[in-house]
Write a protein that holds these residues in place. Structure first.
Motif, mmCIF file in Angstrom:
data_model
loop_
_atom_site.group_PDB
_atom_site.id
_atom_site.type_symbol
_atom_site.label_atom_id
_atom_site.label_comp_id
_atom_site.label_asym_id
_atom_site.label_seq_id
_atom_site.Cartn_x
_atom_site.Cartn_y
_atom_site.Cartn_z
ATOM 1 N N VAL A 35 0.855 -1.190 0.000
ATOM 2 C CA VAL A 35 0.000 0.000 0.000
ATOM 3 C C VAL A 35 0.890 1.238 0.000
ATOM 4 O O VAL A 35 1.817 1.351 0.796
ATOM 5 C CB VAL A 35 -0.917 0.015 1.254
ATOM 6 N N LEU A 36 0.583 2.168 -0.897
ATOM 7 C CA LEU A 36 1.348 3.409 -0.973
ATOM 8 C C LEU A 36 0.796 4.381 0.070
ATOM 9 O O LEU A 36 -0.385 4.721 0.060
ATOM 10 C CB LEU A 36 1.224 4.000 -2.379
ATOM 11 N N VAL A 37 1.652 4.814 0.991
ATOM 12 C CA VAL A 37 1.244 5.666 2.096
ATOM 13 C C VAL A 37 1.920 7.021 1.958
ATOM 14 O O VAL A 37 3.123 7.103 1.706
ATOM 15 C CB VAL A 37 1.638 5.020 3.447
ATOM 16 N N GLU A 38 1.133 8.085 2.143
ATOM 17 C CA GLU A 38 1.695 9.437 2.057
ATOM 18 C C GLU A 38 2.227 9.857 3.417
ATOM 19 O O GLU A 38 1.553 9.745 4.435
ATOM 20 C CB GLU A 38 0.613 10.421 1.593
ATOM 21 N N ARG A 39 3.450 10.345 3.425
ATOM 22 C CA ARG A 39 4.114 10.846 4.629
ATOM 23 C C ARG A 39 4.914 12.080 4.225
ATOM 24 O O ARG A 39 4.855 12.528 3.092
ATOM 25 C CB ARG A 39 5.074 9.781 5.198
ATOM 26 N N THR A 40 5.726 12.571 5.146
ATOM 27 C CA THR A 40 6.648 13.658 4.806
ATOM 28 C C THR A 40 8.051 13.084 4.761
ATOM 29 O O THR A 40 8.312 11.988 5.280
ATOM 30 C CB THR A 40 6.606 14.782 5.862
ATOM 31 N N VAL A 41 8.952 13.833 4.143
ATOM 32 C CA VAL A 41 10.354 13.411 4.077
ATOM 33 C C VAL A 41 10.887 13.216 5.497
ATOM 34 O O VAL A 41 11.615 12.261 5.769
ATOM 35 C CB VAL A 41 11.194 14.442 3.290
ATOM 36 N N ARG A 42 10.485 14.088 6.412
ATOM 37 C CA ARG A 42 10.927 14.009 7.807
ATOM 38 C C ARG A 42 10.543 12.661 8.429
ATOM 39 O O ARG A 42 11.282 12.107 9.241
ATOM 40 C CB ARG A 42 10.305 15.153 8.609
ATOM 41 N N GLU A 43 9.382 12.118 8.077
ATOM 42 C CA GLU A 43 8.918 10.855 8.638
ATOM 43 C C GLU A 43 9.541 9.646 7.941
ATOM 44 O O GLU A 43 9.801 8.621 8.576
ATOM 45 C CB GLU A 43 7.388 10.751 8.517
ATOM 46 N N VAL A 44 9.779 9.759 6.651
ATOM 47 C CA VAL A 44 10.249 8.623 5.856
ATOM 48 C C VAL A 44 11.760 8.421 5.965
ATOM 49 O O VAL A 44 12.238 7.292 6.070
ATOM 50 C CB VAL A 44 9.834 8.811 4.381
ATOM 51 N N LEU A 45 12.519 9.503 5.949
ATOM 52 C CA LEU A 45 13.981 9.406 5.896
ATOM 53 C C LEU A 45 14.592 8.590 7.039
ATOM 54 O O LEU A 45 15.450 7.733 6.788
ATOM 55 C CB LEU A 45 14.599 10.802 5.801
ATOM 56 N N PRO A 46 14.184 8.801 8.300
ATOM 57 C CA PRO A 46 14.782 7.988 9.372
ATOM 58 C C PRO A 46 14.521 6.484 9.208
ATOM 59 O O PRO A 46 15.385 5.661 9.496
ATOM 60 C CB PRO A 46 14.110 8.510 10.647
ATOM 61 N N THR A 47 13.345 6.143 8.719
ATOM 62 C CA THR A 47 13.016 4.729 8.508
ATOM 63 C C THR A 47 13.882 4.133 7.407
ATOM 64 O O THR A 47 14.378 3.015 7.538
ATOM 65 C CB THR A 47 11.520 4.583 8.146
ATOM 66 N N VAL A 48 14.072 4.894 6.336
ATOM 67 C CA VAL A 48 14.909 4.420 5.231
ATOM 68 C C VAL A 48 16.343 4.226 5.722
ATOM 69 O O VAL A 48 16.978 3.205 5.410
ATOM 70 C CB VAL A 48 14.854 5.416 4.041
ATOM 71 N N LYS A 49 16.847 5.174 6.495
ATOM 72 C CA LYS A 49 18.209 5.058 7.026
ATOM 73 C C LYS A 49 18.349 3.836 7.940
ATOM 74 O O LYS A 49 19.333 3.096 7.860
ATOM 75 C CB LYS A 49 18.592 6.328 7.793
ATOM 76 N N GLU A 50 17.352 3.636 8.792
ATOM 77 C CA GLU A 50 17.398 2.505 9.719
ATOM 78 C C GLU A 50 17.377 1.170 8.963
ATOM 79 O O GLU A 50 18.151 0.263 9.275
ATOM 80 C CB GLU A 50 16.205 2.563 10.670
ATOM 81 N N HIS A 51 16.514 1.076 7.945
ATOM 82 C CA HIS A 51 16.462 -0.154 7.157
ATOM 83 C C HIS A 51 17.788 -0.388 6.432
ATOM 84 O O HIS A 51 18.242 -1.533 6.333
ATOM 85 C CB HIS A 51 15.314 -0.112 6.153
ATOM 86 N N LYS A 52 18.396 0.673 5.939
ATOM 87 C CA LYS A 52 19.674 0.536 5.239
ATOM 88 C C LYS A 52 20.750 0.021 6.200
ATOM 89 O O LYS A 52 21.531 -0.869 5.840
ATOM 90 C CB LYS A 52 20.099 1.864 4.621
ATOM 91 N N VAL A 53 20.785 0.541 7.413
ATOM 92 C CA VAL A 53 21.762 0.085 8.412
ATOM 93 C C VAL A 53 21.524 -1.394 8.738
ATOM 94 O O VAL A 53 22.475 -2.180 8.826
ATOM 95 C CB VAL A 53 21.676 0.960 9.688
ATOM 96 N N ASN A 54 20.250 -1.774 8.885
ATOM 97 C CA ASN A 54 19.926 -3.183 9.153
ATOM 98 C C ASN A 54 20.369 -4.069 7.998
ATOM 99 O O ASN A 54 20.898 -5.162 8.212
ATOM 100 C CB ASN A 54 18.426 -3.352 9.403
ATOM 101 N N LEU A 55 20.157 -3.610 6.772
ATOM 102 C CA LEU A 55 20.566 -4.377 5.600
ATOM 103 C C LEU A 55 22.089 -4.478 5.517
ATOM 104 O O LEU A 55 22.620 -5.521 5.123
ATOM 105 C CB LEU A 55 19.993 -3.758 4.322
ATOM 106 N N ASP A 56 22.796 -3.398 5.901
ATOM 107 C CA ASP A 56 24.260 -3.440 5.939
ATOM 108 C C ASP A 56 24.739 -4.546 6.879
ATOM 109 O O ASP A 56 25.651 -5.314 6.551
ATOM 110 C CB ASP A 56 24.846 -2.096 6.392
ATOM 111 N N GLY A 57 24.118 -4.622 8.057
ATOM 112 C CA GLY A 57 24.480 -5.660 9.026
ATOM 113 C C GLY A 57 24.179 -7.055 8.499
ATOM 114 O O GLY A 57 24.961 -7.984 8.677
ATOM 115 N N LEU A 58 23.041 -7.194 7.827
ATOM 116 C CA LEU A 58 22.656 -8.480 7.271
ATOM 117 C C LEU A 58 23.622 -8.909 6.164
ATOM 118 O O LEU A 58 24.021 -10.076 6.094
ATOM 119 C CB LEU A 58 21.222 -8.404 6.735
ATOM 120 N N VAL A 59 24.022 -7.965 5.325
ATOM 121 C CA VAL A 59 24.984 -8.265 4.253
ATOM 122 C C VAL A 59 26.300 -8.738 4.858
ATOM 123 O O VAL A 59 26.887 -9.727 4.402
ATOM 124 C CB VAL A 59 25.200 -7.030 3.340
#
Length: 123
Positions: free
Chosen positions: A64-88
């Motif tokens: 589902v496409l959810v509308e948010r602001t950059v302020r709300e989305v950016l921290p989540t994207v960064k956190e997921h990227k860090v988690n993916l770095d650890g997984l890699v």
């Protein structure tokens, strides 16, 4: 190997080696998929960073496409990227260990691949 263990047959030895190779291929595929996902997150992060924090941003959540602001989305994207770095990193370590185990098994039982046999016969 203890003296009470029965020696492995050629079929069992090759079967074990082939299973190790299949596991390695599966791990490589999984690693590639996760690295691609990590790169996508990095690209999104790179794109969102210079934008106004109050600007609208859309995020796909469970299909589902959810509308948010950059302020709300950016921290989540960064956190997921860090988690993916650890997984890699973890997957690479596991892959290295599995490759070393397979190489040790191959050396222990003097297993030759068809390419190695062909190369030896050409020399």
């Amino acid at each position: 190997m203890s003296s009470t263990e029965a020696p492995l047959s050629q079929r069992e030895i090759l079967g074990t080696y082939q299973q190790m190779q299949r596991e390695i291929q599966g791990m490589i595929q999984q690693l590639t998929k996760i690295e691609m996902e990590r790169n996508e997150h990095a690209l999104v992060e790179e794109t969102l960073e210079p934008l106004d924090p109050d600007r609208r941003a859309f995020r796909l959540v469970g299909g589902v496409l959810v509308e948010r602001t950059v302020r709300e989305v950016l921290p989540t994207v960064k956190e997921h990227k860090v988690n993916l770095d650890g997984l890699v990193k973890t997957l690479k370590e596991n892959l290295d260990k599995k490759q070393k185990d397979a190489a040790a098994w191959k050396a222990k039982y003097n297993i030759k691949t068809q390419e190695e046999v062909d190369a030896a016969s050409r020399q």
